[in-house]
Write a protein that holds these residues in place. Structure first.
Motif, mmCIF file in Angstrom:
data_model
loop_
_atom_site.group_PDB
_atom_site.id
_atom_site.type_symbol
_atom_site.label_atom_id
_atom_site.label_comp_id
_atom_site.label_asym_id
_atom_site.label_seq_id
_atom_site.Cartn_x
_atom_site.Cartn_y
_atom_site.Cartn_z
ATOM 1 N N MET A 12 0.738 -1.260 -0.187
ATOM 2 C CA MET A 12 -0.128 -0.067 -0.271
ATOM 3 C C MET A 12 0.851 1.214 0.116
ATOM 4 S SD MET A 12 -2.577 -1.130 2.856
ATOM 5 C CE MET A 12 -1.510 -2.044 3.784
ATOM 6 N N ALA A 28 4.462 0.324 1.518
ATOM 7 C CA ALA A 28 4.572 -0.883 2.522
ATOM 8 C C ALA A 28 3.518 -1.761 2.524
ATOM 9 C CB ALA A 28 5.020 -0.399 3.990
ATOM 10 N N GLY A 29 3.631 -2.866 2.952
ATOM 11 C CA GLY A 29 2.624 -3.860 3.540
ATOM 12 C C GLY A 29 3.213 -5.229 3.841
ATOM 13 N N TYR A 89 -2.480 3.075 3.837
ATOM 14 C CA TYR A 89 -2.634 3.148 5.202
ATOM 15 C C TYR A 89 -1.962 4.104 5.917
ATOM 16 C CZ TYR A 89 1.771 0.732 6.453
ATOM 17 O OH TYR A 89 3.192 0.549 6.739
ATOM 18 N N ARG A 98 2.371 0.968 17.530
ATOM 19 C CA ARG A 98 1.758 1.583 16.265
ATOM 20 C C ARG A 98 0.426 1.151 16.127
ATOM 21 N NH1 ARG A 98 0.394 -2.903 15.295
ATOM 22 N NH2 ARG A 98 1.521 -4.620 13.906
ATOM 23 N N PHE A 100 -2.949 1.295 12.928
ATOM 24 C CA PHE A 100 -3.027 1.503 11.567
ATOM 25 C C PHE A 100 -4.666 1.912 11.194
ATOM 26 C CE2 PHE A 100 0.071 -2.118 11.438
ATOM 27 C CZ PHE A 100 1.102 -1.324 11.160
ATOM 28 N N TYR A 102 -6.939 2.054 7.641
ATOM 29 C CA TYR A 102 -6.667 1.623 6.220
ATOM 30 C C TYR A 102 -7.867 2.241 5.298
ATOM 31 C CZ TYR A 102 -4.491 -2.364 8.585
ATOM 32 O OH TYR A 102 -3.521 -3.210 8.966
ATOM 33 N N ILE A 134 -3.001 -11.429 6.142
ATOM 34 C CA ILE A 134 -3.576 -10.321 5.331
ATOM 35 C C ILE A 134 -3.928 -10.848 3.905
ATOM 36 C CG2 ILE A 134 -3.054 -8.041 4.811
ATOM 37 C CD1 ILE A 134 -1.456 -7.544 7.300
ATOM 38 N N ASN A 166 -0.512 -12.832 10.970
ATOM 39 C CA ASN A 166 -0.724 -11.169 10.857
ATOM 40 C C ASN A 166 -2.325 -10.899 11.203
ATOM 41 O OD1 ASN A 166 1.333 -9.335 11.013
ATOM 42 N ND2 ASN A 166 1.918 -9.689 8.673
ATOM 43 N N ARG A 168 -5.282 -9.361 11.545
ATOM 44 C CA ARG A 168 -6.010 -7.932 11.467
ATOM 45 C C ARG A 168 -7.494 -8.175 11.396
ATOM 46 N NH1 ARG A 168 -1.454 -6.886 12.155
ATOM 47 N NH2 ARG A 168 0.053 -5.807 10.817
ATOM 48 N N GLY A 256 6.473 -2.745 11.481
ATOM 49 C CA GLY A 256 7.244 -3.489 10.463
ATOM 50 C C GLY A 256 8.182 -4.625 11.565
ATOM 51 N N ALA A 257 8.146 -4.497 12.828
ATOM 52 C CA ALA A 257 9.002 -5.341 13.752
ATOM 53 C C ALA A 257 8.888 -6.914 13.097
ATOM 54 C CB ALA A 257 8.777 -5.118 15.078
ATOM 55 N N ASP A 259 7.124 -8.188 10.438
ATOM 56 C CA ASP A 259 7.569 -8.563 9.206
ATOM 57 C C ASP A 259 9.140 -8.489 9.028
ATOM 58 O OD1 ASP A 259 4.889 -8.079 8.759
ATOM 59 O OD2 ASP A 259 5.128 -6.113 8.106
HETATM 60 O O1 LIG Z 1 -1.468 -3.681 8.146
HETATM 61 C C1 LIG Z 1 -1.259 -3.992 7.089
HETATM 62 O O2 LIG Z 1 -1.968 -4.568 6.240
HETATM 63 C C2 LIG Z 1 0.381 -3.852 6.256
HETATM 64 O O3 LIG Z 1 0.597 -4.547 5.707
HETATM 65 C C3 LIG Z 1 0.792 -2.487 7.112
HETATM 66 C C4 LIG Z 1 2.047 -2.713 7.574
HETATM 67 O O4 LIG Z 1 3.183 -2.420 6.922
HETATM 68 C C5 LIG Z 1 2.289 -4.032 8.399
HETATM 69 O O5 LIG Z 1 1.236 -4.471 8.799
HETATM 70 C C6 LIG Z 1 3.405 -3.974 9.446
HETATM 71 O O6 LIG Z 1 3.446 -5.167 10.224
HETATM 72 P P1 LIG Z 1 4.019 -5.368 11.681
HETATM 73 O O7 LIG Z 1 5.441 -5.846 11.406
HETATM 74 O O8 LIG Z 1 3.127 -6.467 12.265
HETATM 75 O O9 LIG Z 1 4.229 -4.117 12.166
#
Ligand SMILES: O=C(O)C(=O)C[C@H](O)[C@H](O)COP(=O)(O)O
Length: 309
Positions: A12, A28-29, A89, A98, A100, A102, A134, A166, A168, A256-257, A259
């Protein structure tokens, strides 16, 4: 011959705060973040990193693809959608923690499994395939079997299949759908990379060990359970071990930690290192990422982590 690492999902536009109400635009994503990390941590001649997704045909989509390609990520399997564009996002921080917001409902990536032939071609020569909860959540339910079939084919010819749930919850219709979809994701995997607090909240696991055991019982031979600043729990070769995280006193943004940990873990496994060594590299990458804003750090910073600097 270089090994092929294929990561499937959605990238995204990322907006991260730069102070005074200003926002910095990045890309990022979760699956792109891990692909980016594997790219930066692995020698070019040892690993070829491929991103598998779908974007629009507008200028912003072009820029996103150029951004990934400039990092050395193969974007030949990023399909183009003439109608849709990319999602967005925004990161909100409370301290370094953090959350988010979206805008991604109409993203082209939701149709990344609509073309079975294209998906199969993208995975045909992959040595390791990575996808996430995701990735599953954004697909229309009728397209998920296409993804699972392509993953099963890759697994049958010997590919490693790596999966991070992940979680969400907002991306799933309800918690039951999330539990069912994510359990299917785990069943498809040979390496699972869950996060304990997420799994505890969704599945009721009482400890990281319980998370590891529940997922191993779904048939996953290698499970590494992340737990933020607490130790990671590794299930490999039939046994459980614990691996402390690096201590970080100057974290600014935890985005991103997870990931980044996955990137370190998977890059090490691609290089033939043991699960224990892989967990150590995962922690080192995560510790570096939370010291800067946004999900990604530069390729030079990743190379320094890989070199042990
Ligand atoms: O939430 C989403 O769909 C995304 O892809 C956005 C973020 O870039 C990652 O979620 C970060 O991921 P963490 O490593 O869990 O902080």
């Amino acid at each position: 011959m270089a090994k092929v690492f294929a990561s499937i999902g959605e990238c995204m536009v990322e907006l991260s705060g730069a102070g005074d109400g200003l926002y910095r635009r990045g890309f990022a994503g979760d699956t792109l973040n891990t692909a980016w990390g594997v790219r930066g941590l692995s020698p070019d001649d040892a690993v070829s990193v491929r991103y598998v997704s779908r974007v629009g045909t507008d200028a912003l989509s072009d820029e996103m693809v150029r951004f990934a390609a400039a990092a050395g990520i193969d974007t030949a399997h990023v399909g183009r959608d003439p109608v849709r564009t990319v999602g967005l996002y925004m990161i909100t921080l409370q301290g370094a923690e953090r959350s988010f917001s979206y805008w991604r409902d109409a993203a082209a990536a939701r149709r990344l499994a609509a073309d079975r032939g294209a998906l199969e071609a993208a995975l045909a020569d992959a040595d390791m395939v990575y996808f996430s909860g995701i990735t599953l959540a954004i697909l229309p339910p009728e397209d998920r079997p296409t993804l699972f079939t392509a993953l099963a084919d890759a697994r049958a010819r010997g590919a490693v299949i790596a999966f991070d749930a992940n979680v969400r919850l907002r991306l799933w219709p309800d918690a039951d759908a999330a539990r069912a979809g994510l359990s299917d994701g785990y069943r498809a995997a040979t390496i699972a990379l869950p996060t304990h607090p997420d799994e505890r909240d969704l599945f009721g696991d009482r400890s990281p060990e319980a998370t590891a055991r529940r997922i191993a019982a779904l048939g996953v031979p290698e499970v590494v359970v992340k737990d933020g600043a607490d130790p990671a729990t590794l299930f490999a070769d039939g046994g459980l071990t614990s691996h402390p995280a690096e201590r970080v006193d100057d974290a600014v943004d935890t985005t991103g930690a997870g990931d980044g940990f996955n990137a370190g873990y998977l890059a090490a496994r691609l290089a033939g290192r043991s699960p224990v060594e892989a967990a150590l590299l995962g922690h080192r990458v995560a510790a570096r990422i939370i010291r800067s804003r946004g999900a990604l750090i530069g390729l030079d910073a990743l190379a320094a982590v890989a070199a042990g600097a």
